[in-house]
Design a protein around this motif. Structure first.
Motif, PDB file in Angstrom:
ATOM      1  N   ASN A 199       0.825  -1.202   0.000  1.00 61.11           N
ATOM      2  CA  ASN A 199       0.000   0.000   0.000  1.00 61.11           C
ATOM      3  C   ASN A 199       0.867   1.263   0.000  1.00 61.11           C
ATOM      4  OD1 ASN A 199      -2.430   1.365  -0.057  1.00 61.11           O
ATOM      5  ND2 ASN A 199      -2.571   1.483   2.178  1.00 61.11           N
ATOM      6  N   ASP A 200       1.955   1.261   0.792  1.00 56.58           N
ATOM      7  CA  ASP A 200       2.862   2.418   0.823  1.00 56.58           C
ATOM      8  C   ASP A 200       3.493   2.653  -0.545  1.00 56.58           C
ATOM      9  OD1 ASP A 200       2.380   2.894   3.484  1.00 56.58           O
ATOM     10  OD2 ASP A 200       4.123   1.769   4.185  1.00 56.58           O
ATOM     11  N   MET A 201       3.839   1.550  -1.236  1.00 61.34           N
ATOM     12  CA  MET A 201       4.443   1.688  -2.555  1.00 61.34           C
ATOM     13  C   MET A 201       3.437   2.288  -3.535  1.00 61.34           C
ATOM     14  SD  MET A 201       6.686  -1.784  -2.884  1.00 61.34           S
ATOM     15  CE  MET A 201       7.126  -1.469  -4.570  1.00 61.34           C
ATOM     16  N   MET A 202       2.181   1.869  -3.445  1.00 64.00           N
ATOM     17  CA  MET A 202       1.156   2.412  -4.339  1.00 64.00           C
ATOM     18  C   MET A 202       0.979   3.909  -4.091  1.00 64.00           C
ATOM     19  SD  MET A 202       0.068   0.282  -6.489  1.00 64.00           S
ATOM     20  CE  MET A 202      -1.421   1.090  -7.049  1.00 64.00           C
ATOM     21  N   GLU A 203       0.979   4.322  -2.825  1.00 67.88           N
ATOM     22  CA  GLU A 203       0.813   5.743  -2.517  1.00 67.88           C
ATOM     23  C   GLU A 203       1.958   6.558  -3.103  1.00 67.88           C
ATOM     24  OE1 GLU A 203       0.215   6.240   1.681  1.00 67.88           O
ATOM     25  OE2 GLU A 203      -1.493   4.877   1.685  1.00 67.88           O
ATOM     26  N   LYS A 204       3.158   5.997  -3.068  1.00 65.34           N
ATOM     27  CA  LYS A 204       4.305   6.699  -3.635  1.00 65.34           C
ATOM     28  C   LYS A 204       4.136   6.903  -5.139  1.00 65.34           C
ATOM     29  CE  LYS A 204       8.759   6.654  -1.528  1.00 65.34           C
ATOM     30  NZ  LYS A 204       9.995   6.016  -1.245  1.00 65.34           N
ATOM     31  N   GLU A 205       3.592   5.891  -5.833  1.00 65.79           N
ATOM     32  CA  GLU A 205       3.420   5.989  -7.285  1.00 65.79           C
ATOM     33  C   GLU A 205       2.370   7.028  -7.666  1.00 65.79           C
ATOM     34  OE1 GLU A 205       4.862   4.546 -10.162  1.00 65.79           O
ATOM     35  OE2 GLU A 205       6.372   4.355  -8.614  1.00 65.79           O
ATOM     36  N   ASP A 206       1.315   7.147  -6.871  1.00 69.29           N
ATOM     37  CA  ASP A 206       0.212   8.044  -7.197  1.00 69.29           C
ATOM     38  C   ASP A 206       0.214   9.251  -6.265  1.00 69.29           C
ATOM     39  OD1 ASP A 206      -0.696   6.328  -9.209  1.00 69.29           O
ATOM     40  OD2 ASP A 206      -1.829   5.144  -7.770  1.00 69.29           O
ATOM     41  N   ILE A 207       1.249  10.057  -6.328  1.00 67.61           N
ATOM     42  CA  ILE A 207       1.376  11.201  -5.439  1.00 67.61           C
ATOM     43  C   ILE A 207       0.380  12.284  -5.823  1.00 67.61           C
ATOM     44  CG2 ILE A 207       2.939  13.027  -4.667  1.00 67.61           C
ATOM     45  CD1 ILE A 207       5.193  10.824  -5.213  1.00 67.61           C
ATOM     46  N   ARG A 246       5.799  11.936  -9.487  1.00 69.97           N
ATOM     47  CA  ARG A 246       6.398  10.674  -9.062  1.00 69.97           C
ATOM     48  C   ARG A 246       7.487  10.956  -8.032  1.00 69.97           C
ATOM     49  NH1 ARG A 246       3.082   6.723 -10.992  1.00 69.97           N
ATOM     50  NH2 ARG A 246       2.633   7.036 -13.176  1.00 69.97           N
ATOM     51  N   SER A 247       7.942   9.883  -7.404  1.00 72.56           N
ATOM     52  CA  SER A 247       8.970  10.004  -6.383  1.00 72.56           C
ATOM     53  C   SER A 247      10.246   9.309  -6.839  1.00 72.56           C
ATOM     54  CB  SER A 247       8.463   9.364  -5.087  1.00 72.56           C
ATOM     55  OG  SER A 247       9.438   9.446  -4.083  1.00 72.56           O
ATOM     56  N   THR A 248      11.389   9.963  -6.602  1.00 85.51           N
ATOM     57  CA  THR A 248      12.680   9.343  -6.901  1.00 85.51           C
ATOM     58  C   THR A 248      13.047   8.379  -5.777  1.00 85.51           C
ATOM     59  OG1 THR A 248      13.972  11.022  -5.746  1.00 85.51           O
ATOM     60  CG2 THR A 248      13.467  11.445  -8.078  1.00 85.51           C
ATOM     61  N   LYS A 249      14.114   7.612  -5.983  1.00 85.77           N
ATOM     62  CA  LYS A 249      14.585   6.707  -4.931  1.00 85.77           C
ATOM     63  C   LYS A 249      15.011   7.483  -3.687  1.00 85.77           C
ATOM     64  CE  LYS A 249      15.928   2.859  -7.842  1.00 85.77           C
ATOM     65  NZ  LYS A 249      16.247   3.065  -9.234  1.00 85.77           N
ATOM     66  N   ALA A 250      15.441   8.742  -3.897  1.00 84.60           N
ATOM     67  CA  ALA A 250      15.852   9.582  -2.771  1.00 84.60           C
ATOM     68  C   ALA A 250      14.650  10.291  -2.143  1.00 84.60           C
ATOM     69  CB  ALA A 250      16.881  10.619  -3.236  1.00 84.60           C
ATOM     70  N   ASP A 251      13.434   9.935  -2.584  1.00 84.86           N
ATOM     71  CA  ASP A 251      12.179  10.489  -2.070  1.00 84.86           C
ATOM     72  C   ASP A 251      12.005  11.971  -2.405  1.00 84.86           C
ATOM     73  OD1 ASP A 251       9.729   9.869  -0.960  1.00 84.86           O
ATOM     74  OD2 ASP A 251      10.302  10.625   1.019  1.00 84.86           O
ATOM     75  N   ASP A 252      12.534  12.379  -3.545  1.00 84.52           N
ATOM     76  CA  ASP A 252      12.253  13.709  -4.075  1.00 84.52           C
ATOM     77  C   ASP A 252      11.204  13.524  -5.165  1.00 84.52           C
ATOM     78  OD1 ASP A 252      12.357  16.415  -4.404  1.00 84.52           O
ATOM     79  OD2 ASP A 252      14.435  16.497  -5.109  1.00 84.52           O
ATOM     80  N   TYR A 253      10.623  14.600  -5.670  1.00 83.88           N
ATOM     81  CA  TYR A 253       9.568  14.501  -6.671  1.00 83.88           C
ATOM     82  C   TYR A 253      10.028  14.973  -8.034  1.00 83.88           C
ATOM     83  CZ  TYR A 253       6.168  13.931  -2.838  1.00 83.88           C
ATOM     84  OH  TYR A 253       5.466  13.482  -1.766  1.00 83.88           O
ATOM     85  N   TYR A 254       9.432  14.377  -9.084  1.00 82.36           N
ATOM     86  CA  TYR A 254       9.625  14.815 -10.459  1.00 82.36           C
ATOM     87  C   TYR A 254       8.302  14.629 -11.180  1.00 82.36           C
ATOM     88  CZ  TYR A 254      10.036   9.819 -11.630  1.00 82.36           C
ATOM     89  OH  TYR A 254       9.799   8.473 -11.791  1.00 82.36           O
ATOM     90  N   LEU A 255       8.206  15.169 -12.407  1.00 84.22           N
ATOM     91  CA  LEU A 255       6.973  15.144 -13.172  1.00 84.22           C
ATOM     92  C   LEU A 255       7.141  14.266 -14.402  1.00 84.22           C
ATOM     93  CD1 LEU A 255       4.147  16.369 -13.979  1.00 84.22           C
ATOM     94  CD2 LEU A 255       5.423  18.211 -15.093  1.00 84.22           C
ATOM     95  N   THR A 256       6.140  13.451 -14.689  1.00 90.05           N
ATOM     96  CA  THR A 256       6.098  12.765 -15.978  1.00 90.05           C
ATOM     97  C   THR A 256       4.863  13.262 -16.719  1.00 90.05           C
ATOM     98  OG1 THR A 256       4.811  10.841 -15.231  1.00 90.05           O
ATOM     99  CG2 THR A 256       7.213  10.673 -15.097  1.00 90.05           C
TER     100      THR A 256
END
Length: 128
Positions: A4-12, A29-39
């Motif tokens: 569930n935590d992984m799903m929340e990360k994907e759908d920020i 979206r979230s990077t491995k370092a827990d920063d955000y970027y846009l697709t």
């Protein structure tokens, strides 16, 4: 971390723009370092010979360090187009001679797909 935590990360944060046969998906979206970027994903609907559908998708990734310049250039380009041509859509399909010209053009088809000039290939930057 639970599934569930992984799903929340994907759908920020997501927005969808439907535009005829095209749909644009804007996803934070979230990077491995827990920063955000846009697709930004363009999905285009195609009809198969048997009447079924398939979709072609193209995706671009925009990272925070590029946001300011990306927004500036996007605004500059869209303003230029509106200033030069107005916001009324001018389509070849509405021109009387379009079909005649189109029918006389030869179009090379690879793998049953017609690509417009300047089309691009998906690159998954997560692998870089």
């Amino acid at each position: 971390m639970s599934t569930n935590d992984m799903m929340e990360k994907e759908d920020i944060f997501s927005k969808v723009l439907r535009a005829g046969r095209r749909t644009y998906f804007f996803d934070v979206r979230s990077t491995k370092a827990d920063d955000y970027y846009l697709t930004i994903t363009e999905s285009k609907k195609f009809t198969n010979d048997d009447g079924s559908f398939h979709y072609k998708k193209h995706k671009i990734y925009i990272y925070k360090e590029d946001f300011s310049e990306f927004k500036d250039i996007l605004n500059e380009m869209t303003d230029y187009i509106i200033n030069e041509k107005g916001d009324e859509v001018i389509s070849e399909r509405h021109q009387r001679d379009f079909k005649k010209e189109y029918d006389s053009e030869s179009v090379e088809v690879e793998d049953d797909e017609i690509k417009p000039p300047g089309s691009f290939t998906d690159i998954d930057f997560d692998d870089i």
